[in-house]
Design a protein around this motif. Structure first.
Motif, PDB file in Angstrom:
ATOM      1  N   PRO A 248       0.808  -1.224   0.000  1.00  0.00           N
ATOM      2  CA  PRO A 248       0.000   0.000   0.000  1.00  0.00           C
ATOM      3  C   PRO A 248       0.841   1.274   0.000  1.00  0.00           C
ATOM      4  O   PRO A 248       1.968   1.289   0.483  1.00  0.00           O
ATOM      5  CB  PRO A 248      -0.785  -0.119   1.310  1.00  0.00           C
ATOM      6  N   GLU A 249       0.258   2.331  -0.538  1.00  0.00           N
ATOM      7  CA  GLU A 249       0.822   3.675  -0.420  1.00  0.00           C
ATOM      8  C   GLU A 249       0.162   4.347   0.780  1.00  0.00           C
ATOM      9  O   GLU A 249      -0.880   3.896   1.251  1.00  0.00           O
ATOM     10  CB  GLU A 249       0.498   4.490  -1.681  1.00  0.00           C
ATOM     11  N   THR A 250       0.747   5.444   1.253  1.00  0.00           N
ATOM     12  CA  THR A 250       0.035   6.253   2.255  1.00  0.00           C
ATOM     13  C   THR A 250      -1.027   7.077   1.516  1.00  0.00           C
ATOM     14  O   THR A 250      -0.919   7.294   0.300  1.00  0.00           O
ATOM     15  CB  THR A 250       0.984   7.228   2.971  1.00  0.00           C
ATOM     16  N   LEU A 251      -2.046   7.535   2.243  1.00  0.00           N
ATOM     17  CA  LEU A 251      -3.055   8.401   1.623  1.00  0.00           C
ATOM     18  C   LEU A 251      -2.387   9.657   1.052  1.00  0.00           C
ATOM     19  O   LEU A 251      -2.698  10.086  -0.068  1.00  0.00           O
ATOM     20  CB  LEU A 251      -4.133   8.790   2.648  1.00  0.00           C
ATOM     21  N   GLU A 252      -1.456  10.205   1.806  1.00  0.00           N
ATOM     22  CA  GLU A 252      -0.766  11.436   1.365  1.00  0.00           C
ATOM     23  C   GLU A 252       0.015  11.163   0.069  1.00  0.00           C
ATOM     24  O   GLU A 252      -0.023  11.967  -0.856  1.00  0.00           O
ATOM     25  CB  GLU A 252       0.203  11.941   2.454  1.00  0.00           C
ATOM     26  N   GLY A 253       0.699  10.012   0.031  1.00  0.00           N
ATOM     27  CA  GLY A 253       1.478   9.667  -1.154  1.00  0.00           C
ATOM     28  C   GLY A 253       0.589   9.450  -2.361  1.00  0.00           C
ATOM     29  O   GLY A 253       0.884   9.919  -3.472  1.00  0.00           O
ATOM     30  N   PHE A 254      -0.532   8.768  -2.138  1.00  0.00           N
ATOM     31  CA  PHE A 254      -1.493   8.495  -3.205  1.00  0.00           C
ATOM     32  C   PHE A 254      -2.027   9.810  -3.783  1.00  0.00           C
ATOM     33  O   PHE A 254      -2.028  10.026  -5.004  1.00  0.00           O
ATOM     34  CB  PHE A 254      -2.634   7.639  -2.629  1.00  0.00           C
ATOM     35  N   MET A 255      -2.435  10.711  -2.883  1.00  0.00           N
ATOM     36  CA  MET A 255      -3.042  11.961  -3.362  1.00  0.00           C
ATOM     37  C   MET A 255      -1.997  12.881  -4.004  1.00  0.00           C
ATOM     38  O   MET A 255      -2.278  13.555  -4.989  1.00  0.00           O
ATOM     39  CB  MET A 255      -3.771  12.649  -2.217  1.00  0.00           C
ATOM     40  N   ALA A 256      -0.778  12.893  -3.445  1.00  0.00           N
ATOM     41  CA  ALA A 256       0.281  13.741  -4.024  1.00  0.00           C
ATOM     42  C   ALA A 256       0.620  13.265  -5.431  1.00  0.00           C
ATOM     43  O   ALA A 256       0.859  14.075  -6.332  1.00  0.00           O
ATOM     44  CB  ALA A 256       1.520  13.701  -3.133  1.00  0.00           C
ATOM     45  N   SER A 257       0.609  11.954  -5.621  1.00  0.00           N
ATOM     46  CA  SER A 257       0.942  11.415  -6.934  1.00  0.00           C
ATOM     47  C   SER A 257      -0.136  11.769  -7.960  1.00  0.00           C
ATOM     48  O   SER A 257       0.162  12.079  -9.124  1.00  0.00           O
ATOM     49  CB  SER A 257       1.112   9.894  -6.810  1.00  0.00           C
ATOM     50  N   ILE A 258      -1.395  11.744  -7.522  1.00  0.00           N
ATOM     51  CA  ILE A 258      -2.482  12.124  -8.439  1.00  0.00           C
ATOM     52  C   ILE A 258      -2.365  13.601  -8.810  1.00  0.00           C
ATOM     53  O   ILE A 258      -2.486  13.973  -9.979  1.00  0.00           O
ATOM     54  CB  ILE A 258      -3.850  11.796  -7.813  1.00  0.00           C
ATOM     55  N   GLU A 259      -2.081  14.422  -7.815  1.00  0.00           N
ATOM     56  CA  GLU A 259      -1.950  15.858  -8.115  1.00  0.00           C
ATOM     57  C   GLU A 259      -0.792  16.087  -9.100  1.00  0.00           C
ATOM     58  O   GLU A 259      -0.913  16.896 -10.034  1.00  0.00           O
ATOM     59  CB  GLU A 259      -1.729  16.656  -6.821  1.00  0.00           C
ATOM     60  N   ALA A 260       0.293  15.347  -8.903  1.00  0.00           N
ATOM     61  CA  ALA A 260       1.445  15.499  -9.816  1.00  0.00           C
ATOM     62  C   ALA A 260       1.064  15.040 -11.231  1.00  0.00           C
ATOM     63  O   ALA A 260       1.426  15.680 -12.221  1.00  0.00           O
ATOM     64  CB  ALA A 260       2.628  14.684  -9.296  1.00  0.00           C
ATOM     65  N   ASP A 261       0.300  13.945 -11.341  1.00  0.00           N
ATOM     66  CA  ASP A 261      -0.152  13.477 -12.660  1.00  0.00           C
ATOM     67  C   ASP A 261      -1.088  14.492 -13.318  1.00  0.00           C
ATOM     68  O   ASP A 261      -1.035  14.696 -14.538  1.00  0.00           O
ATOM     69  CB  ASP A 261      -0.861  12.115 -12.535  1.00  0.00           C
ATOM     70  N   VAL A 262      -1.932  15.122 -12.517  1.00  0.00           N
ATOM     71  CA  VAL A 262      -2.836  16.143 -13.064  1.00  0.00           C
ATOM     72  C   VAL A 262      -2.014  17.296 -13.626  1.00  0.00           C
ATOM     73  O   VAL A 262      -2.245  17.766 -14.748  1.00  0.00           O
ATOM     74  CB  VAL A 262      -3.828  16.635 -11.978  1.00  0.00           C
ATOM     75  N   ARG A 263      -1.037  17.729 -12.855  1.00  0.00           N
ATOM     76  CA  ARG A 263      -0.186  18.842 -13.310  1.00  0.00           C
ATOM     77  C   ARG A 263       0.551  18.477 -14.597  1.00  0.00           C
ATOM     78  O   ARG A 263       0.691  19.289 -15.505  1.00  0.00           O
ATOM     79  CB  ARG A 263       0.837  19.196 -12.229  1.00  0.00           C
ATOM     80  N   ARG A 264       1.012  17.229 -14.698  1.00  0.00           N
ATOM     81  CA  ARG A 264       1.839  16.841 -15.849  1.00  0.00           C
ATOM     82  C   ARG A 264       1.010  16.504 -17.095  1.00  0.00           C
ATOM     83  O   ARG A 264       1.423  16.750 -18.206  1.00  0.00           O
ATOM     84  CB  ARG A 264       2.687  15.604 -15.488  1.00  0.00           C
ATOM     85  N   PHE A 265      -0.162  15.889 -16.885  1.00  0.00           N
ATOM     86  CA  PHE A 265      -0.835  15.283 -18.048  1.00  0.00           C
ATOM     87  C   PHE A 265      -2.260  15.767 -18.319  1.00  0.00           C
ATOM     88  O   PHE A 265      -2.740  15.645 -19.435  1.00  0.00           O
ATOM     89  CB  PHE A 265      -0.902  13.749 -17.878  1.00  0.00           C
ATOM     90  N   HIS A 266      -2.964  16.247 -17.311  1.00  0.00           N
ATOM     91  CA  HIS A 266      -4.418  16.433 -17.445  1.00  0.00           C
ATOM     92  C   HIS A 266      -4.765  17.635 -18.311  1.00  0.00           C
ATOM     93  O   HIS A 266      -4.331  18.757 -18.054  1.00  0.00           O
ATOM     94  CB  HIS A 266      -5.028  16.608 -16.048  1.00  0.00           C
ATOM     95  N   ASP A 267      -5.583  17.379 -19.320  1.00  0.00           N
ATOM     96  CA  ASP A 267      -6.120  18.464 -20.156  1.00  0.00           C
ATOM     97  C   ASP A 267      -7.640  18.406 -20.015  1.00  0.00           C
ATOM     98  O   ASP A 267      -8.263  17.433 -20.455  1.00  0.00           O
ATOM     99  CB  ASP A 267      -5.687  18.251 -21.615  1.00  0.00           C
TER     100      ASP A 267
END
Ligand SMILES: [Zn+2]
Length: 461
Positions: free
Chosen positions: A179-198
């Motif tokens: 498992p990831e931590t909740l903080e790690g999971f959410m930080a990774s999603i935010e980073a993916d949004v910044r990098r890829f989300h249109d």
């Protein structure tokens, strides 16, 4: 981008419902800068490339709203071929995750899955990618986006994973399922949004927050922060729900409610949420899906293969629930292509006993096309895609009905759904770009892809 005229098709299906499903004004399509600018009986213009679609049937590109691309190299594993969901998870996806701790492995699996989908007329893929773990040695999100970009497909990355290790029957899981931590999971999603989300209507790349299951992949108190964070980021929510009776039993025994009531308590309902499967919904849950606009990714083949049941899709459609079509992972659906899925969708609901059972009109070809195209665009929020209309993206499949199974049809327009098998493609276009021509993907070495897949299977064996 080339100016293009798709000319001479015998039939054009729009993806809309009712009388508007079939174009009555002609089947030629003019494309400029990736968008449809005219439909009708059209004469070529100077400088315009003409794509000869004589005798073909044109559909909107299929939109597959739930997949696990990494499973594309885990088809037909004997240990799981006759198992139901939970023992199958323990026998196939969980133990085999250790083979996907290298970027090349995930990329190869994604490529096989995307190529298979493209050749079935699919233009948009939502990949529920849950292969993430602490200390992972490569960037899984970038790898999947890159493979889709190389092939020219729209990709919605549903970033899954777990903050709780799910104990399987033998009581432990490989480190790749840690498992990831909740903080790690959410930080990774935010980073993916910044990098890829249109967020645009014609987006080629979207990111979605998608814990693997709301029941077993996280703590209940983590669901609300996840939902709120997703809405703050302006992204959608996705997960598995009510695939088997286990979901229903768990909700009743642990939380004294239904699975829909459970997710609603934690703010996981709304037009920005869709769940895969939703096989076991009672009347009240179906009604709540309609009232809240919560969507369904209907996976009839995987549900049949794992013996999970048949989702109540005709009832859901009658109530106005947003319904889409999806193949699920290829480890529970040995042919993860949208042509097979559409054919299965057309058939299974007619066979089901119940209020609509024994009713040969329970699911029409029109319903299947609508669900698999416009329905997918709706649940993914890709407003610029899903139907063939002026102003929409030119995401379309031109099917060549050149196989004996299509000969003798009185209504060739229904062939891609009703005839079964994979119809060959004269062309597949994504945002006006030809990504399949004469049933081949330009630049793709199919023999090499087969050799690479065979070598990887041998390695796993
Ligand atoms: Zn799934």
């Amino acid at each position: 981008m080339n100016d293009l005229l798709v000319k001479g098709a015998a039939h054009l299906w729009t993806g809309l419902r009712g009388a508007a499903m079939r174009s009555s004004i002609g089947a030629d399509i003019r494309i400029r800068s990736g968008l449809i600018t005219a439909i009708g009986t059209l004469a070529p213009e100077p400088g315009e490339r003409v794509l000869d679609a004589a005798g073909c049937v044109v559909y909107p590109g299929w939109i597959n709203t739930h997949h696990h691309l990494f499973q594309s190299l885990l088809k037909g594993i004997p240990a799981g071929i006759n198992l139901a969901l939970v023992p199958w998870l323990a026998a196939v996806p969980v133990p085999y995750r250790r083979f996907f701790d290298r970027e090349e492995a995930l990329r190869l699996a994604a490529r096989v899955g995307l190529v298979e989908l493209m050749l079935s007329g699919c233009t948009t893929v939502a990949d529920h990618q849950y292969h993430y773990y602490p200390g992972m040695p490569f960037d899984a999100s970038a790898a999947v986006f890159h493979e889709a970009e190389r092939l020219g497909l729209r990709l919605v990355l549903c970033r899954g994973g777990q903050t709780v290790a799910r104990a399987m029957s033998d009581g432990h899981a490989p480190p790749q399922a840690a498992p990831e931590t909740l903080e790690g999971f959410m930080a990774s999603i935010e980073a993916d949004v910044r990098r890829f989300h249109d967020p645009s209507s014609f987006s080629m790349r979207r990111v979605v927050s998608a814990i693997t299951t709301p029941n077993w992949s996280c703590r209940p108190e983590e669901l609300k922060p996840m939902a709120r964070e997703a809405r703050r980021l302006g992204i959608r929510l996705h997960s598995h729900l009510s695939e088997t009776h286990d979901y229903v039993r768990w909700a009743r025994e642990v939380h004294d409610c239904t699975p829909m009531e459970f997710v609603e308590r934690h703010e996981w309902v709304g037009p920005d949420v869709w769940f895969a499967h939703m096989v076991h919904l009672d009347d009240a849950e179906l009604k709540r899906c309609a009232e809240t606009g919560t969507g369904i990714a209907h996976c009839p083949q995987s549900n049949a293969r794992l013996g999970s049941g048949i989702a109540r899709i005709p009832e859901a459609l009658a109530l106005g629930v947003p319904v889409s079509l999806a193949v699920d992972g290829a480890a529970s659906n040995e042919a993860a292509d949208m042509a097979s899925e559409a054919h299965a969708c057309w058939l299974v609901h007619r066979a089901r006993p119940g209020p609509f059972g024994g009713n040969a009109a329970a699911m029409t070809v029109e319903d299947v096309v609508h669900v698999g195209t416009a329905g997918g665009a709706r649940v993914l929020g890709l407003d610029g895609t899903g139907t063939l209309e002026v102003g929409k993206a030119a995401d379309l499949a031109v099917y060549d009905l050149d196989q004996p199974r299509h000969f003798g049809l009185h209504d060739p327009a229904i062939a891609p759904v009703a005839s079964g098998g994979r119809p060959t493609l004269r062309a597949l276009l994504v945002h006006g770009r030809i990504v399949v021509e004469n049933d081949a993907i330009p630049g793709l070495d199919m023999a090499q892809l087969r050799r690479d897949a065979e070598a990887f299977v041998k390695l796993m064996l």
